[in-house]
Motif scaffolding. Structure first.
Motif, PDB file in Angstrom:
ATOM      1  N   LYS A   1     -26.312 -42.158 -19.169  1.00 37.69           N
ATOM      2  CA  LYS A   1     -26.225 -42.682 -20.533  1.00 37.69           C
ATOM      3  C   LYS A   1     -25.325 -43.909 -20.633  1.00 37.69           C
ATOM      4  N   LEU A   2     -24.275 -43.952 -19.807  1.00 37.81           N
ATOM      5  CA  LEU A   2     -23.260 -44.993 -19.957  1.00 37.81           C
ATOM      6  C   LEU A   2     -23.282 -46.064 -18.871  1.00 37.81           C
ATOM      7  N   GLN A   3     -24.016 -45.850 -17.788  1.00 32.83           N
ATOM      8  CA  GLN A   3     -24.031 -46.810 -16.680  1.00 32.83           C
ATOM      9  C   GLN A   3     -24.431 -48.192 -17.186  1.00 32.83           C
ATOM     10  N   GLY A   4     -23.602 -49.165 -16.911  1.00 32.82           N
ATOM     11  CA  GLY A   4     -23.870 -50.533 -17.328  1.00 32.82           C
ATOM     12  C   GLY A   4     -23.436 -50.837 -18.747  1.00 32.82           C
ATOM     13  N   ARG A   5     -23.085 -49.799 -19.496  1.00 35.14           N
ATOM     14  CA  ARG A   5     -22.685 -49.995 -20.886  1.00 35.14           C
ATOM     15  C   ARG A   5     -21.199 -49.726 -21.088  1.00 35.14           C
ATOM     16  N   ALA A   6     -20.554 -49.149 -20.060  1.00 34.43           N
ATOM     17  CA  ALA A   6     -19.125 -48.850 -20.135  1.00 34.43           C
ATOM     18  C   ALA A   6     -18.573 -48.854 -18.711  1.00 34.43           C
ATOM     19  N   ASP A   7     -17.284 -49.137 -18.595  1.00 35.13           N
ATOM     20  CA  ASP A   7     -16.616 -49.103 -17.296  1.00 35.13           C
ATOM     21  C   ASP A   7     -16.499 -47.640 -16.880  1.00 35.13           C
ATOM     22  N   MET A   8     -17.236 -47.258 -15.841  1.00 34.89           N
ATOM     23  CA  MET A   8     -17.277 -45.851 -15.446  1.00 34.89           C
ATOM     24  C   MET A   8     -15.930 -45.375 -14.920  1.00 34.89           C
ATOM     25  N   GLY A   9     -15.101 -46.248 -14.403  1.00 34.13           N
ATOM     26  CA  GLY A   9     -13.752 -45.868 -13.992  1.00 34.13           C
ATOM     27  C   GLY A   9     -12.918 -45.432 -15.184  1.00 34.13           C
ATOM     28  N   MET A  10     -13.050 -46.185 -16.286  1.00 31.82           N
ATOM     29  CA  MET A  10     -12.331 -45.841 -17.514  1.00 31.82           C
ATOM     30  C   MET A  10     -12.875 -44.526 -18.087  1.00 31.82           C
ATOM     31  N   VAL A  11     -14.196 -44.373 -18.043  1.00 23.56           N
ATOM     32  CA  VAL A  11     -14.817 -43.149 -18.555  1.00 23.56           C
ATOM     33  C   VAL A  11     -14.315 -41.945 -17.752  1.00 23.56           C
ATOM     34  N   SER A  12     -14.211 -42.106 -16.442  1.00 22.35           N
ATOM     35  CA  SER A  12     -13.720 -41.028 -15.591  1.00 22.35           C
ATOM     36  C   SER A  12     -12.301 -40.624 -15.983  1.00 22.35           C
ATOM     37  N   LYS A  13     -11.444 -41.606 -16.255  1.00 25.77           N
ATOM     38  CA  LYS A  13     -10.074 -41.316 -16.687  1.00 25.77           C
ATOM     39  C   LYS A  13     -10.075 -40.573 -18.015  1.00 25.77           C
ATOM     40  N   LEU A  14     -10.942 -41.003 -18.935  1.00 26.20           N
ATOM     41  CA  LEU A  14     -11.023 -40.341 -20.246  1.00 26.20           C
ATOM     42  C   LEU A  14     -11.479 -38.888 -20.100  1.00 26.20           C
ATOM     43  N   VAL A  15     -12.459 -38.662 -19.235  1.00 28.42           N
ATOM     44  CA  VAL A  15     -12.957 -37.299 -19.010  1.00 28.42           C
ATOM     45  C   VAL A  15     -11.837 -36.436 -18.432  1.00 28.42           C
ATOM     46  N   LYS A  16     -11.120 -36.970 -17.455  1.00 23.98           N
ATOM     47  CA  LYS A  16     -10.038 -36.222 -16.822  1.00 23.98           C
ATOM     48  C   LYS A  16      -8.949 -35.864 -17.838  1.00 23.98           C
ATOM     49  N   GLU A  17      -8.565 -36.858 -18.664  1.00 20.76           N
ATOM     50  CA  GLU A  17      -7.555 -36.603 -19.699  1.00 20.76           C
ATOM     51  C   GLU A  17      -8.025 -35.526 -20.672  1.00 20.76           C
ATOM     52  N   ARG A  18      -9.283 -35.635 -21.090  1.00 18.51           N
ATOM     53  CA  ARG A  18      -9.828 -34.703 -22.077  1.00 18.51           C
ATOM     54  C   ARG A  18      -9.921 -33.287 -21.521  1.00 18.51           C
ATOM     55  N   LEU A  19     -10.300 -33.152 -20.262  1.00 20.01           N
ATOM     56  CA  LEU A  19     -10.479 -31.822 -19.678  1.00 20.01           C
ATOM     57  C   LEU A  19      -9.166 -31.173 -19.239  1.00 20.01           C
ATOM     58  N   THR A  20      -8.107 -31.946 -19.101  1.00 18.19           N
ATOM     59  CA  THR A  20      -6.823 -31.357 -18.695  1.00 18.19           C
ATOM     60  C   THR A  20      -5.920 -31.071 -19.883  1.00 18.19           C
ATOM     61  N   ARG A  21      -6.397 -31.312 -21.095  1.00 20.33           N
ATOM     62  CA  ARG A  21      -5.603 -30.981 -22.281  1.00 20.33           C
ATOM     63  C   ARG A  21      -5.581 -29.516 -22.536  1.00 20.33           C
TER      64      ARG A  21
END
Length: 149
Positions: free
Chosen positions: A129-149
């Motif tokens: 859904k996001l490939q080419g539309r968002a920086d996947m490195g940033m998305v990965s960081k956001l996912v990690k932050e969200r899942l470790t809360r």
């Protein structure tokens, strides 16, 4: 022929007619990378895979720009910036932070993710859904932050 590849090929022809060497050079780089993958894998790339290639090329340009800026090589950084602008014209429109957060929350719900161990599932859901539309490195960081809360 995939729509995106046809669009890039037509842009190359237009750049040739206009004698725009900078644009033509960048478009040829794009087409050469697409062709290299097609020959190596003996397939014809679809639009989604071409977007993945373009996304990788734009990431390479951003990395080069930061390296050249650190080395005070603005001449080389400017060339990379020009190439990046051309590559961006073929990528889908970038998502804003709110749209990325919405997609992230939807992916977490869809996968039933509950912790950091489910990060792979969430990323697998988000990547198409996001490939080419968002920086996947940033998305990965956001996912990690969200899942470790």
């Amino acid at each position: 022929m995939p729509v995106l590849k046809k669009q890039i090929t037509e842009a190359m022809k237009a750049a040739m007619r206009a004698k725009d060497k900078a644009l033509l050079g960048t478009i040829r780089l794009i087409l050469a990378e697409i062709k290299r993958i097609e020959v190596d894998e003996r397939i014809e790339l679809d639009d989604q895979r071409i977007i993945t290639v373009l996304d990788k090329m734009s990431k390479q340009r951003r990395d080069s720009i930061s390296q050249y800026d650190k080395a005070n090589r603005t001449d080389l950084a400017d060339i990379e910036r020009q190439e990046l602008e051309v590559i961006k014209t073929y990528l889908p429109q970038s998502l804003n932070d709110e749209e990325i957060q919405t997609a992230l929350e939807e992916a977490i719900v869809a996968t039933g993710a509950s912790g950091a161990q489910d990060m792979g599932k969430v990323m697998a859901e988000l990547k198409p859904k996001l490939q080419g539309r968002a920086d996947m490195g940033m998305v990965s960081k956001l996912v990690k932050e969200r899942l470790t809360r």
